[in-house]
Write a protein that holds these residues in place. Structure first.
Motif, PDB file in Angstrom:
ATOM      1  N   SER A  19       0.840  -1.213   0.000  1.00 14.92           N
ATOM      2  CA  SER A  19       0.000   0.000   0.000  1.00 14.92           C
ATOM      3  C   SER A  19       0.870   1.257   0.000  1.00 14.92           C
ATOM      4  CB  SER A  19      -0.970  -0.002   1.184  1.00 14.92           C
ATOM      5  OG  SER A  19      -0.283   0.107   2.395  1.00 14.92           O
ATOM      6  N   GLN A  20       2.012   1.213   0.697  1.00 11.23           N
ATOM      7  CA  GLN A  20       2.926   2.364   0.676  1.00 11.23           C
ATOM      8  C   GLN A  20       3.485   2.571  -0.734  1.00 11.23           C
ATOM      9  OE1 GLN A  20       5.783   1.309   3.681  1.00 11.23           O
ATOM     10  NE2 GLN A  20       4.479   2.016   5.361  1.00 11.23           N
ATOM     11  N   ALA A  21       3.785   1.469  -1.412  1.00 14.91           N
ATOM     12  CA  ALA A  21       4.303   1.576  -2.775  1.00 14.91           C
ATOM     13  C   ALA A  21       3.242   2.168  -3.710  1.00 14.91           C
ATOM     14  CB  ALA A  21       4.757   0.205  -3.281  1.00 14.91           C
ATOM     15  N   VAL A  22       1.980   1.839  -3.463  1.00 14.70           N
ATOM     16  CA  VAL A  22       0.893   2.400  -4.284  1.00 14.70           C
ATOM     17  C   VAL A  22       0.814   3.911  -4.072  1.00 14.70           C
ATOM     18  CG1 VAL A  22      -1.629   2.488  -4.587  1.00 14.70           C
ATOM     19  CG2 VAL A  22      -0.474   0.281  -4.387  1.00 14.70           C
ATOM     20  N   VAL A  23       0.907   4.347  -2.816  1.00 15.32           N
ATOM     21  CA  VAL A  23       0.855   5.789  -2.524  1.00 15.32           C
ATOM     22  C   VAL A  23       2.061   6.486  -3.156  1.00 15.32           C
ATOM     23  CG1 VAL A  23       0.898   7.534  -0.706  1.00 15.32           C
ATOM     24  CG2 VAL A  23      -0.466   5.461  -0.402  1.00 15.32           C
ATOM     25  N   GLN A  24       3.241   5.867  -3.043  1.00 10.35           N
ATOM     26  CA  GLN A  24       4.437   6.461  -3.642  1.00 10.35           C
ATOM     27  C   GLN A  24       4.262   6.607  -5.153  1.00 10.35           C
ATOM     28  OE1 GLN A  24       7.976   4.121  -4.241  1.00 10.35           O
ATOM     29  NE2 GLN A  24       9.301   5.734  -3.455  1.00 10.35           N
ATOM     30  N   GLN A  25       3.722   5.575  -5.782  1.00  5.17           N
ATOM     31  CA  GLN A  25       3.504   5.603  -7.221  1.00  5.17           C
ATOM     32  C   GLN A  25       2.507   6.699  -7.608  1.00  5.17           C
ATOM     33  OE1 GLN A  25       5.213   3.804  -9.399  1.00  5.17           O
ATOM     34  NE2 GLN A  25       4.188   4.874 -11.060  1.00  5.17           N
ATOM     35  N   TYR A  26       1.467   6.840  -6.798  1.00  5.24           N
ATOM     36  CA  TYR A  26       0.461   7.890  -7.033  1.00  5.24           C
ATOM     37  C   TYR A  26       1.112   9.271  -6.957  1.00  5.24           C
ATOM     38  CZ  TYR A  26      -2.986  11.341  -5.546  1.00  5.24           C
ATOM     39  OH  TYR A  26      -3.710  12.490  -5.406  1.00  5.24           O
ATOM     40  N   VAL A  27       1.906   9.498  -5.892  1.00 10.30           N
ATOM     41  CA  VAL A  27       2.549  10.800  -5.696  1.00 10.30           C
ATOM     42  C   VAL A  27       3.521  11.088  -6.840  1.00 10.30           C
ATOM     43  CG1 VAL A  27       4.142  12.100  -4.219  1.00 10.30           C
ATOM     44  CG2 VAL A  27       2.294  10.779  -3.192  1.00 10.30           C
ATOM     45  N   TYR A  28       4.303  10.081  -7.220  1.00 10.37           N
ATOM     46  CA  TYR A  28       5.268  10.247  -8.314  1.00 10.37           C
ATOM     47  C   TYR A  28       4.552  10.666  -9.599  1.00 10.37           C
ATOM     48  CZ  TYR A  28       8.391   8.887 -12.127  1.00 10.37           C
ATOM     49  OH  TYR A  28       9.130   8.888 -13.279  1.00 10.37           O
ATOM     50  N   GLN A  29       3.496   9.943  -9.935  1.00 11.00           N
ATOM     51  CA  GLN A  29       2.788  10.213 -11.186  1.00 11.00           C
ATOM     52  C   GLN A  29       2.136  11.586 -11.157  1.00 11.00           C
ATOM     53  OE1 GLN A  29       3.253   7.876 -13.672  1.00 11.00           O
ATOM     54  NE2 GLN A  29       2.631   9.686 -14.795  1.00 11.00           N
ATOM     55  N   LYS A  30       1.552  11.945 -10.009  1.00  9.17           N
ATOM     56  CA  LYS A  30       0.880  13.238  -9.915  1.00  9.17           C
ATOM     57  C   LYS A  30       1.888  14.383 -10.006  1.00  9.17           C
ATOM     58  CE  LYS A  30      -2.707  15.764  -7.669  1.00  9.17           C
ATOM     59  NZ  LYS A  30      -3.572  15.967  -6.522  1.00  9.17           N
ATOM     60  N   LEU A  31       3.011  14.243  -9.302  1.00 11.53           N
ATOM     61  CA  LEU A  31       4.040  15.278  -9.370  1.00 11.53           C
ATOM     62  C   LEU A  31       4.572  15.437 -10.794  1.00 11.53           C
ATOM     63  CD1 LEU A  31       6.183  14.756  -6.148  1.00 11.53           C
ATOM     64  CD2 LEU A  31       5.082  16.879  -6.840  1.00 11.53           C
ATOM     65  N   MET A  32       4.851  14.329 -11.461  1.00 10.83           N
ATOM     66  CA  MET A  32       5.388  14.396 -12.819  1.00 10.83           C
ATOM     67  C   MET A  32       4.388  15.071 -13.759  1.00 10.83           C
ATOM     68  SD  MET A  32       8.435  13.180 -12.665  1.00 10.83           S
ATOM     69  CE  MET A  32       9.057  12.571 -14.212  1.00 10.83           C
ATOM     70  N   ASP A  33       3.111  14.701 -13.649  1.00  9.72           N
ATOM     71  CA  ASP A  33       2.083  15.293 -14.518  1.00  9.72           C
ATOM     72  C   ASP A  33       1.950  16.794 -14.263  1.00  9.72           C
ATOM     73  OD1 ASP A  33       1.635  12.799 -15.520  1.00  9.72           O
ATOM     74  OD2 ASP A  33      -0.225  12.437 -14.421  1.00  9.72           O
TER      75      ASP A  33
ATOM     76  N   GLY B 146       5.492  23.527 -16.676  1.00  9.52           N
ATOM     77  CA  GLY B 146       6.737  23.919 -17.324  1.00  9.52           C
ATOM     78  C   GLY B 146       7.997  23.685 -16.513  1.00  9.52           C
ATOM     79  N   PHE B 147       7.937  22.790 -15.552  1.00  3.18           N
ATOM     80  CA  PHE B 147       9.123  22.438 -14.784  1.00  3.18           C
ATOM     81  C   PHE B 147       9.883  21.327 -15.511  1.00  3.18           C
ATOM     82  CE2 PHE B 147       8.369  24.519 -10.645  1.00  3.18           C
ATOM     83  CZ  PHE B 147       7.075  24.949 -10.835  1.00  3.18           C
ATOM     84  N   ASN B 148      11.214  21.390 -15.445  1.00  8.70           N
ATOM     85  CA  ASN B 148      12.027  20.366 -16.106  1.00  8.70           C
ATOM     86  C   ASN B 148      12.655  19.437 -15.077  1.00  8.70           C
ATOM     87  OD1 ASN B 148      11.702  21.463 -18.767  1.00  8.70           O
ATOM     88  ND2 ASN B 148      13.103  23.081 -18.133  1.00  8.70           N
TER      89      ASN B 148
ATOM     90  N   LYS C 204      15.396  15.932  -9.397  1.00  6.68           N
ATOM     91  CA  LYS C 204      15.977  17.285  -9.417  1.00  6.68           C
ATOM     92  C   LYS C 204      15.239  18.065 -10.491  1.00  6.68           C
ATOM     93  CE  LYS C 204      20.473  19.256  -8.764  1.00  6.68           C
ATOM     94  NZ  LYS C 204      21.898  18.989  -8.839  1.00  6.68           N
ATOM     95  N   VAL C 205      14.690  19.201 -10.110  1.00  5.26           N
ATOM     96  CA  VAL C 205      13.798  19.943 -10.998  1.00  5.26           C
ATOM     97  C   VAL C 205      14.297  21.363 -11.163  1.00  5.26           C
ATOM     98  CG1 VAL C 205      11.405  20.677 -11.336  1.00  5.26           C
ATOM     99  CG2 VAL C 205      11.880  18.569 -10.088  1.00  5.26           C
ATOM    100  N   ARG C 206      14.228  21.884 -12.394  1.00  2.00           N
ATOM    101  CA  ARG C 206      14.597  23.278 -12.631  1.00  2.00           C
ATOM    102  C   ARG C 206      13.445  24.026 -13.284  1.00  2.00           C
ATOM    103  NH1 ARG C 206      20.356  21.827 -14.608  1.00  2.00           N
ATOM    104  NH2 ARG C 206      21.406  21.582 -12.619  1.00  2.00           N
ATOM    105  N   HIS C 207      13.397  25.303 -12.978  1.00  2.00           N
ATOM    106  CA  HIS C 207      12.298  26.117 -13.514  1.00  2.00           C
ATOM    107  C   HIS C 207      12.759  27.564 -13.575  1.00  2.00           C
ATOM    108  CE1 HIS C 207       8.306  27.559 -14.265  1.00  2.00           C
ATOM    109  NE2 HIS C 207       8.260  28.243 -13.144  1.00  2.00           N
ATOM    110  N   TRP C 208      12.461  28.213 -14.698  1.00  2.00           N
ATOM    111  CA  TRP C 208      12.757  29.631 -14.821  1.00  2.00           C
ATOM    112  C   TRP C 208      11.487  30.393 -14.519  1.00  2.00           C
ATOM    113  CZ3 TRP C 208      17.526  31.652 -15.573  1.00  2.00           C
ATOM    114  CH2 TRP C 208      18.512  30.783 -16.009  1.00  2.00           C
ATOM    115  N   GLU C 209      11.595  31.337 -13.584  1.00  2.00           N
ATOM    116  CA  GLU C 209      10.414  32.138 -13.261  1.00  2.00           C
ATOM    117  C   GLU C 209      10.336  33.339 -14.180  1.00  2.00           C
ATOM    118  OE1 GLU C 209       9.956  33.342  -9.293  1.00  2.00           O
ATOM    119  OE2 GLU C 209       9.557  31.331  -8.561  1.00  2.00           O
TER     120      GLU C 209
END
Lengths: 78, 157
Positions: free
Chosen positions: B114-128, B134-136, B151-156
């Motif tokens: 169940s923890q792996a399912v939550v992790q997968q959900y969070v990963y997918q939501k963050l990536m989407d 516009g974050f890289n 590691k994420v980069r973004h120009w404001e």
């Protein structure tokens, strides 16, 4: 045109960098880098909306520094 | 660095996204899809297995617009079957069954998945969401403890 005046001035905000660690339980640790001032609050709020509830937050010394602005000045020389 | 924050995930998703997260998380832990049931006639009693351990995913809500529809997905590994479903309150829950394992063992296996399912959900939501905004993502790695570092980069503007 006065020689002292810049031909072109470009201002923009610098690059922001985040490090996100998604723990095996799904808990998210967010490290916000490159921010000075309270500009990072909006970003924190955005991640709260995406992920969920804030469990802990710690501001580092940069948080209390004034907002920075990068400025390039291009002068015309004759 | 300007701030360090720790966020506890709140899982709110539709059944298709939930089942996709279950399949992805189960696959990463060596489980195989056993069955996905979308319809069950009213009045049909679920088989109650003795020794089954029931758990629920905290702070979760599986949304559906199909009233009365019984949705469940089962995955199995080495004689252990974990069945995920949406309970009457809309929470994601799971039932772990197996032959020969103690209740504590089954509980530990259920919590791990169940923890792996939550992790997968969070990963997918963050990536989407980051892609949309516009974050890289410039670096991504899975650590030994199964945590995922981005590691994420973004120009404001």
């Amino acid at each position: 045109m006065s020689g002292a005046e810049p031909l072109l001035t470009i201002k923009f905000m610098p690059q922001r960098e985040f490090e996100i660690t998604i723990g095996k339980t799904g808990e998210v640790e967010l490290h916000l880098k490159g921010f000075k001032g309270k500009g990072c609050l909006e970003t924190v709020k955005m991640f709260e909306q995406i992920v969920g509830e804030m469990k802990a937050q710690q501001a580092t010394s940069e948080f209390y520094e004034p907002e920075e602005l990068v400025q390039y000045r291009i002068d015309q020389r004759h | 660095m300007s701030a360090v924050c720790i966020l506890t995930p709140v899982v709110i998703m539709a059944w298709p996204a939930f089942s996709a997260a279950v399949v992805a998380a189960a696959g990463s832990l060596g489980y195989q899809l056993a069955a996905e049931v979308h319809n069950q006639s009213p009045g049909v009693t679920q088989r109650q297995e003795s020794g089954a351990v029931r758990l629920e995913i905290e702070r979760s809500e599986v949304v559906t617009n199909q009233l009365g529809r019984d949705q469940r997905i089962a995955v199995s590994r080495e004689g252990v079957t974990v069945t995920f479903s949406r309970d009457a309150r809309g929470k994601a829950s799971l039932c772990v069954t197996g032959n020969g394992q103690s209740a504590d063992d089954l509980r530990a296996l259920g919590e791990e998945l169940s923890q792996a399912v939550v992790q997968q959900y969070v990963y997918q939501k963050l990536m989407d969401e980051m892609r949309t905004r516009g974050f890289n993502v410039v670096e991504e790695e899975v650590n030994e403890d199964r945590s995922i570092r981005l590691k994420v980069r973004h120009w404001e503007n």
